[in-house]
Each structure stands twice: as structure tokens, then as C-alpha cells.
Design an enzyme around this catalytic site. Structure first.
Site, PDB file in Angstrom:
ATOM      1  N   SER A   1      10.135   5.710   4.681  1.00 54.39           N
ATOM      2  CA  SER A   1       9.677   4.489   4.021  1.00 54.39           C
ATOM      3  C   SER A   1       8.555   3.824   4.826  1.00 54.39           C
ATOM      4  CB  SER A   1      10.879   3.548   3.809  1.00 54.39           C
ATOM      5  OG  SER A   1      10.576   2.511   2.930  1.00 54.39           O
TER       6      SER A   1
ATOM      7  N   ASP B   1      14.512   7.927  -6.531  1.00 54.63           N
ATOM      8  CA  ASP B   1      14.101   6.822  -5.652  1.00 54.63           C
ATOM      9  C   ASP B   1      13.567   5.669  -6.510  1.00 54.63           C
ATOM     10  OD1 ASP B   1      12.812   5.101  -3.854  1.00 54.63           O
ATOM     11  OD2 ASP B   1      12.242   6.743  -2.522  1.00 54.63           O
TER      12      ASP B   1
ATOM     13  N   HIS C   1      16.672   6.272  -2.454  1.00 53.18           N
ATOM     14  CA  HIS C   1      15.757   5.972  -1.349  1.00 53.18           C
ATOM     15  C   HIS C   1      16.551   5.969  -0.050  1.00 53.18           C
ATOM     16  CE1 HIS C   1      12.048   4.282   0.346  1.00 53.18           C
ATOM     17  NE2 HIS C   1      12.825   3.509   1.092  1.00 53.18           N
TER      18      HIS C   1
END
Length: 341
Positions: free
Chosen positions: A50, A137, A170
Site C-alpha cells: 500500500s 481489493d 487489501h
């Protein structure tokens, strides 16, 4: 009466002085310094999830002559959020303002390189690149991840490998550690039946030198990050370093692993460090593992790394405060106690 009051006041003053001294003593206590381990410069790899994935990508472009490989999990392309937080949210995560384009990304990279803000993109050709995204995600749109993949396909055509985690949310994929694979939830480590640490390092570093054990055999310690902060206010006071058995003598490789948002040690403890599988890979591959730590703050409440400019206008260049800090850490680990400044 007056004498009794004086004695009481004197006693209270003494007590407060003692507490103050204890407080000063504890505040002055520091974590040990990051060691000098003479790590192998030919085996320097970066990885990040991320916001950590965005920073790992930025670092790779900034110093392509130093970084031998990078693994980016759930992130997007360089320069995507230069217009600030709104662009980060609506162009580099969601795409309500349109998805980033490959041609524009390559133009940003080439311009930055010509200005000396990052390294020469042609130096990337011998790198190894591993890219991962979760098919479910909800935070990073598939087209954002695809632009990163297509950009690297242009820059590193022979060394880029991509993987999409089916039904994955995610988070960082593992075989069985963390929350359910489909979730997007703390600590953002997902049990997907897929070992992201092993798969990425097999591509970056080749086959493991020995079998992977269930439990880490080396030493995980905190270290003092304050000497590396420079102009950065976004770094925590301490980070983690893991040294496998035998690596204290030097000549081991080095992997820098960057957490994502809401994933600092202050937020999830050691879950990201211990559950991702990197420590076991470190033992099997003779790789020192460095886990720098960002911190949550008013401009950065989720403890993200700087990929949209919350700390500096030059956040994604060689002059970016966090960029310089992380590089200084890997340089410290690559030095020896006999090196002179």
C-alpha cells in the site's frame, strides 16, 4: 504549625524532584543504534504494501543503481499523487477522477530523471520486479495497479512478474496467517493460501539456500530511528531489524520491508513484522530484514508513508525526507565498523 507545613512542603518537593528525575531518565532512554553489518550490496531488495508499496517504488526509481529488486503489493505508479491528497484518493486509489495513464507516468519519470530528482530509468533494466494485487481489493482499483504493471513492463521488460490474488482483499498475502483472504481489515495480513514473501523473494533472490522453518531462528530487535530522521517528522522514534543466525558477521543480503497505512507497530504491534513470513525467509536466505516505521500524526492520521506530499513537496525524489531516511538506513546496514565517515 509553620514548622509542620515546611516539613510537609519539603517532603512533597523531594518527592516531585524524584519523580521528575525518574521521568527524565526514562525519556532519555534510547533504543540501540542500527548496527553496521556489511550487507551485500548486490542483494539489496525493497518491498512494501500500500503506502509502503508506493514508497518502495519511489525508492527503486530514485536509486536504481543500488536497488537490485523490488516487490510492490497493492500500490500504483510513480507521480500519481503529485497533486496532493485529493488525487491520491480519487486517482491513485479510486478512479473517480480517471485512472493514471502509462504514457503520462513514463513522461513524469523521464522528466524527473532529467532534472536529477531520481535515477536514470535505463539503470532499471537489470532489476527484478514483483507486483501483487488482490482481485477483491476495495482500496486500490485494478486499473491503478495495472498502470504500475504496464509501466514496469516498459522499464523492466525482462524482469517483471505480476500476480493477482483471487478473491483477495487489501492486505499482505500469506499461506495461513492473518485475517480471511477476502477481508480488508487490521492488521492487513491475509490468509490466502499464498506466500507473498516467498513468491516475491524467489523472483528477486532466486531459490532459498535452505528449508524454511516454522519459527524464526534469528534476533528481532528495535533500533533507534532518530538519527535518520533529518527533516522528516513522519518517522517513528524506532524501527525493527531482524538478523538471521550468522548474519552478524556480515556478507548477508538485505531486504527493506515497508508497512502500509494503519500498520505501524504503534497500531498493530509486531503483527506485520511477524505474520508476513519475512522472518522465516530471512533465515532461509541469509537476508537481514529492516522494518522502518512511520508514525501517525495530524497530517497523517493513519501512519502512512509519504506518497502524496503530506510532508514535503519533493517527497518522491532523492531529496524527499523519508526517501533519504530509508536510504541512510540501508547504507548504515551495508557499512562496517571500520568504515570512516
Amino acid at each position: 504549625m509553620k514548622q509542620t507545613f515546611s516539613r510537609s512542603a519539603a517532603g512533597l518537593l523531594l518527592l516531585l524532584s524524584g519523580l521528575l528525575l525518574v521521568g527524565c531518565s526514562s525519556s532519555e532512554q534510547q533504543e540501540p543504534p542500527l548496527p553496521q553489518l556489511n550487507t551485500d550490496s548486490e542483494r539489496l531488495y525493497l518491498a512494501g504494501l500500500s503506502s509502503g508499496g508506493y514508497l518502495a517504488h519511489q525508492l527503486h526509481l530514485a536509486w536504481p543503481d543500488e536497488v537490485r529488486g523490488v516487490a510492490v503489493f497493492a500500490a500504483g505508479p510513480y507521480g500519481c499523487a503529485r497533486e496532493g491528497l485529493s488525487a491520491a484518493l480519487h486517482r491513485c486509489m479510486a478512479i473517480t477522477r480517471g485512472a493514471p495513464q502509462v504514457d503520462q507516468t513514463l513522461s513524469i519519470i523521464n522528466t524527473a530523471a532529467k532534472e536529477g530528482a531520481i535515477g536514470d530509468p535505463t539503470a532499471l533494466k537489470n532489476s527484478r520486479v514483483y507486483l501483487y494485487r488482490g482481485a477483491a481489493d476495495p482500496l486500490i482499483h485494478a486499473r491503478v495497479s495495472q498502470t504500475l504493471q504496464q509501466t514496469y513492463a516498459q522499464l523492466v521488460p525482462d524482469g517483471t512478474l505480476s500476480h493477482t490474488g483471487a478473491l483477495a482483499g487489501h492486505g499482505f498475502p500469506t499461506r495461513k496467517q492473518g485475517v480471511l483472504c477476502s477481508l480488508t481489515a487490521s492488521p492487513y495480513v491475509n490468509a490466502c493460501g499464498y506466500d507473498g514473501a516467498a513468491a516475491s523473494l524467489e523472483h528477486l533472490d532466486g531459490e532459498a539456500q535452505r528449508d524454511v522453518s516454522d519459527e524464526p531462528q534469528g534476533s528481532l530487535t528495535r533500533f533507534d530511528q532518530k538519527p535518520f530522521k533529518g527533516a522528516s517528522k513522519g518517522l517513528a522514534d524506532w524501527g525493527y531489524v531482524y538478523v538471521p543466525p550468522g548474519c552478524a558477521e556480515g556478507a548477508c543480503g538485505l531486504q527493506v520491508v515497508l508497512h502500509g497505512c494503519d500498520q505501524t507497530a504503534e497500531q498493530v504491534g509486531e503483527d506485520f513484522v511477524r505474520l508476513t513470513g519475512y522472518l522465516q525467509q530471512a533465515d532461509a536466505r541469509d537476508l537481514v530484514m529492516l522494518f522502518p516505521q512511520a508514525r501517525a500524526s495530524l497530517p497523517n492520521p493513519k501512519g502512512c508513508w509519504d506518497w502524496w506530499g503530506y510532508e514535503s513537496k519533493v517527497f518522491d525524489t532523492r531529496e524527499g525526507p523519508q526517501m533519504k531516511a530509508v536510504r541512510a538506513m540501508w547504507q548504515q546496514l551495508g557499512s562496517t565498523v571500520t568504515d570512516k565517515p
